[in-house]
Design a protein around this motif. Structure first.
Motif, PDB file in Angstrom:
ATOM      1  N   ALA A 270      -2.089  -9.074  -0.238  1.00 21.82           N
ATOM      2  CA  ALA A 270      -1.022  -9.790  -0.937  1.00 21.82           C
ATOM      3  C   ALA A 270       0.351  -9.364  -0.432  1.00 21.82           C
ATOM      4  O   ALA A 270       1.250 -10.203  -0.265  1.00 21.82           O
ATOM      5  CB  ALA A 270      -1.135  -9.549  -2.444  1.00 21.82           C
ATOM      6  N   TRP A 271       0.558  -8.082  -0.189  1.00 22.06           N
ATOM      7  CA  TRP A 271       1.850  -7.587   0.328  1.00 22.06           C
ATOM      8  C   TRP A 271       2.137  -8.173   1.707  1.00 22.06           C
ATOM      9  O   TRP A 271       3.274  -8.558   2.009  1.00 22.06           O
ATOM     10  CB  TRP A 271       1.807  -6.060   0.379  1.00 22.06           C
ATOM     11  CG  TRP A 271       3.014  -5.475   1.037  1.00 22.06           C
ATOM     12  CD1 TRP A 271       4.293  -5.438   0.577  1.00 22.06           C
ATOM     13  CD2 TRP A 271       3.049  -4.874   2.341  1.00 22.06           C
ATOM     14  NE1 TRP A 271       5.135  -4.847   1.453  1.00 22.06           N
ATOM     15  CE2 TRP A 271       4.374  -4.483   2.588  1.00 22.06           C
ATOM     16  CE3 TRP A 271       2.104  -4.616   3.318  1.00 22.06           C
ATOM     17  CZ2 TRP A 271       4.776  -3.851   3.755  1.00 22.06           C
ATOM     18  CZ3 TRP A 271       2.499  -3.975   4.477  1.00 22.06           C
ATOM     19  CH2 TRP A 271       3.811  -3.611   4.692  1.00 22.06           C
ATOM     20  N   ARG A 272       1.070  -8.259   2.566  1.00 21.16           N
ATOM     21  CA  ARG A 272       1.263  -8.798   3.907  1.00 21.16           C
ATOM     22  C   ARG A 272       1.651 -10.280   3.858  1.00 21.16           C
ATOM     23  O   ARG A 272       2.325 -10.783   4.754  1.00 21.16           O
ATOM     24  CB  ARG A 272      -0.010  -8.617   4.728  1.00 21.16           C
ATOM     25  CG  ARG A 272      -0.250  -7.162   5.136  1.00 21.16           C
ATOM     26  CD  ARG A 272      -1.593  -7.011   5.837  1.00 21.16           C
ATOM     27  NE  ARG A 272      -1.795  -5.627   6.302  1.00 21.16           N
ATOM     28  CZ  ARG A 272      -2.914  -5.175   6.826  1.00 21.16           C
ATOM     29  NH1 ARG A 272      -3.963  -6.008   6.947  1.00 21.16           N
ATOM     30  NH2 ARG A 272      -3.014  -3.924   7.214  1.00 21.16           N
TER      31      ARG A 272
ATOM     32  N   LYS B 161       4.208  -3.250  -1.670  1.00 20.49           N
ATOM     33  CA  LYS B 161       3.295  -2.485  -0.819  1.00 20.49           C
ATOM     34  C   LYS B 161       2.508  -1.513  -1.689  1.00 20.49           C
ATOM     35  O   LYS B 161       3.086  -0.765  -2.483  1.00 20.49           O
ATOM     36  CB  LYS B 161       4.084  -1.729   0.239  1.00 20.49           C
ATOM     37  CG  LYS B 161       3.203  -0.992   1.241  1.00 20.49           C
ATOM     38  CD  LYS B 161       4.044  -0.333   2.324  1.00 20.49           C
ATOM     39  CE  LYS B 161       3.156   0.365   3.347  1.00 20.49           C
ATOM     40  NZ  LYS B 161       3.935   1.017   4.424  1.00 20.49           N
ATOM     41  N   PRO B 162       1.164  -1.494  -1.561  1.00 22.83           N
ATOM     42  CA  PRO B 162       0.362  -0.645  -2.441  1.00 22.83           C
ATOM     43  C   PRO B 162       0.505   0.833  -2.099  1.00 22.83           C
ATOM     44  O   PRO B 162       0.855   1.208  -0.976  1.00 22.83           O
ATOM     45  CB  PRO B 162      -1.067  -1.126  -2.170  1.00 22.83           C
ATOM     46  CG  PRO B 162      -1.029  -1.658  -0.785  1.00 22.83           C
ATOM     47  CD  PRO B 162       0.337  -2.275  -0.613  1.00 22.83           C
ATOM     48  N   VAL B 163       0.233   1.645  -3.117  1.00 26.33           N
ATOM     49  CA  VAL B 163       0.239   3.088  -2.912  1.00 26.33           C
ATOM     50  C   VAL B 163      -0.984   3.474  -2.093  1.00 26.33           C
ATOM     51  O   VAL B 163      -2.092   2.995  -2.369  1.00 26.33           O
ATOM     52  CB  VAL B 163       0.230   3.814  -4.273  1.00 26.33           C
ATOM     53  CG1 VAL B 163       0.201   5.324  -4.082  1.00 26.33           C
ATOM     54  CG2 VAL B 163       1.421   3.395  -5.097  1.00 26.33           C
ATOM     55  N   PRO B 164      -0.839   4.318  -1.084  1.00 29.20           N
ATOM     56  CA  PRO B 164      -2.005   4.701  -0.267  1.00 29.20           C
ATOM     57  C   PRO B 164      -3.120   5.317  -1.113  1.00 29.20           C
ATOM     58  O   PRO B 164      -2.869   5.942  -2.139  1.00 29.20           O
ATOM     59  CB  PRO B 164      -1.420   5.710   0.721  1.00 29.20           C
ATOM     60  CG  PRO B 164       0.026   5.357   0.797  1.00 29.20           C
ATOM     61  CD  PRO B 164       0.419   4.903  -0.570  1.00 29.20           C
ATOM     62  N   LEU B 165      -4.358   5.110  -0.643  1.00 29.20           N
ATOM     63  CA  LEU B 165      -5.505   5.672  -1.346  1.00 29.20           C
ATOM     64  C   LEU B 165      -5.492   7.186  -1.298  1.00 29.20           C
ATOM     65  O   LEU B 165      -4.987   7.801  -0.347  1.00 29.20           O
ATOM     66  CB  LEU B 165      -6.817   5.184  -0.703  1.00 29.20           C
ATOM     67  CG  LEU B 165      -7.247   3.744  -0.996  1.00 29.20           C
ATOM     68  CD1 LEU B 165      -8.413   3.350  -0.094  1.00 29.20           C
ATOM     69  CD2 LEU B 165      -7.626   3.581  -2.459  1.00 29.20           C
ATOM     70  N   LYS B 166      -6.071   7.788  -2.334  1.00 28.53           N
ATOM     71  CA  LYS B 166      -6.191   9.232  -2.367  1.00 28.53           C
ATOM     72  C   LYS B 166      -7.225   9.689  -1.346  1.00 28.53           C
ATOM     73  O   LYS B 166      -8.157   8.964  -1.015  1.00 28.53           O
ATOM     74  CB  LYS B 166      -6.610   9.698  -3.764  1.00 28.53           C
ATOM     75  CG  LYS B 166      -5.606   9.375  -4.859  1.00 28.53           C
ATOM     76  CD  LYS B 166      -6.128   9.835  -6.199  1.00 28.53           C
ATOM     77  CE  LYS B 166      -5.133   9.493  -7.308  1.00 28.53           C
ATOM     78  NZ  LYS B 166      -5.642   9.929  -8.641  1.00 28.53           N
TER      79      LYS B 166
END
Length: 377
Positions: free
Chosen positions: A353-355, A361-366
């Motif tokens: 969706a951000w692209r 922009k989503p938070v990076p995965l842990k």
């Protein structure tokens, strides 16, 4: 037994060898068993119907010896006499014939069972060969049959002489009886002696049946090479089976690779594992499905196709190993991995969706996803 290609036939016949022999009509048979069954049933049957048969024969004699002179020259009277004679003897004899027929069928099928083989009925030139006939006449089997025949004749003759000697006084006493009683006694003695003489065949049958079983098994024994060849023909040669497995694996891999572009995400262990997941959001309650997975070269090929078709590739070594070892191809992931996979899919959907300019922009995965200990590999 004879040798085949330098190898002795030491191996027991396999189920396939026994089945093929049965299809060809090669089954153990005992002629002595069939003969004994027929003779014993005939002797026992004659004893059982001796009374009715004797009375029927008496009536036939009386009717035919009392014909008037005019009836002798009357064709119709002679036909009537013949009909009455046949009908008088038919009913006692029908029971005897039925008993003997059943005994013949049972005696000849008791060893080896009933078997109908069309292959055995087909004509073979080898059977008409004079040389093959001479070999059969002077072979080991012919010698065994000759010795058996001589032994049977000697045994039965000895038993018959012993039986006659034991009844010698009774036979001489028949001359002291009046004519009707003497005939009845003589017939009764004859029938009982016939039955006892038939019983003398039982020791021969007791020897012949095990011998026929042993001889049939001996003829069907196989060499070690024949067993190996049969196994190869049945199971397939190892190199052929290996090639078939490789071709099947290649086809499965091609089908699997064709599903990679339809995946929503590919979870990887950067050096060894790749797992492609697809989630159908239009099916409520459904779980993500593994559409492709692989190790090493296959894993690299999955990543390569994913990048070509712009499928997101997420690095999560623990999750990639957990999905690979716990889930089969085209199956849903287990319940214990729902939370971890849900986080990955949420990140991927937000990233897409951000692209497209439709969100932040989503938070990076842990680095550490919630994976239960039992799924960690």
């Amino acid at each position: 037994m004879a040798e085949s290609d330098g190898q002795e036939r030491t191996e027991q016949p396999t189920e396939q060898r026994l089945r093929q022999a049965r299809e060809k009509g090669q089954i153990p048979r005992s002629k002595e068993l069939g003969t004994a069954a027929v003779l014993l049933s005939a002797a026992a049957g004659l004893l059982m119907i001796s009374g009715p048969l004797g009375r029927a024969m008496s009536r036939v004699f009386e009717q035919n010896f009392r014909l008037e002179r005019a009836a002798v020259f009357d064709p119709e009277a002679m036909m009537v006499a013949l009909r009455d004679s046949v009908l008088s003897l038919m009913w006692p004899l029908l029971g005897l014939f039925a008993l003997v027929l059943v005994a013949a069928l049972v005696g000849n099928t008791l060893l080896g069972g009933f078997n109908f083989s069309t292959q055995a009925m087909m004509p073979k030139l080898s059977r008409m060969s004079p040389l093959a006939g001479i070999k059969r006449m002077f072979g080991l089997q012919a010698l065994v049959e000759l010795l058996k025949s001589i032994a049977k004749v000697v045994f039965i003759a000895t038993f018959a002489v012993w039986l006659l000697w034991g009844q010698f006084d009774h036979i001489l006493q028949l001359s002291d009886h009046t004519l009707p009683a003497a005939m009845v006694s003589a017939l009764e003695l004859l029938l009982w002696m016939g039955l006892l003489l038939c019983l003398a065949l039982l020791p021969i049958v007791a020897i012949d049946v095990p011998f026929q079983r042993w001889n049939h098994n001996r003829q069907l024994k196989m060499t070690l090479q024949e067993v190996k060849d049969e196994y190869k023909n049945t199971e397939g040669k190892p190199e052929v089976k290996g090639r078939i497995r490789r071709l099947q694996q290649e086809m499965a891999n091609r089908r699997m690779m064709a599903e990679v572009p339809t995946a929503d995400v590919v979870v990887v262990n950067p050096s060894h594992y790749s797992v492609a997941l697809r989630y159908d959001k239009d099916k409520p309650g459904s779980a993500p499905v593994v559409v492709a997975k692989g190790l090493d070269e296959i894993a690299f090929k999955i990543r390569e196709i994913a990048r070509e078709y712009q499928v997101p590739v997420i690095s999560s070594p623990a999750l990639a190993r957990a999905i690979y070892h716990s889930t089969r191809l085209d199956k849903e992931i287990p319940d214990g991995l729902f939370v971890a996979v849900a986080q990955v899919l949420a990140y991927v959907f937000q990233l897409n969706a951000w692209r497209k300019g439709q969100g932040r922009k989503p938070v990076p995965l842990k680095d550490e996803l919630p994976i239960p200990d039992e799924y960690r590999a």
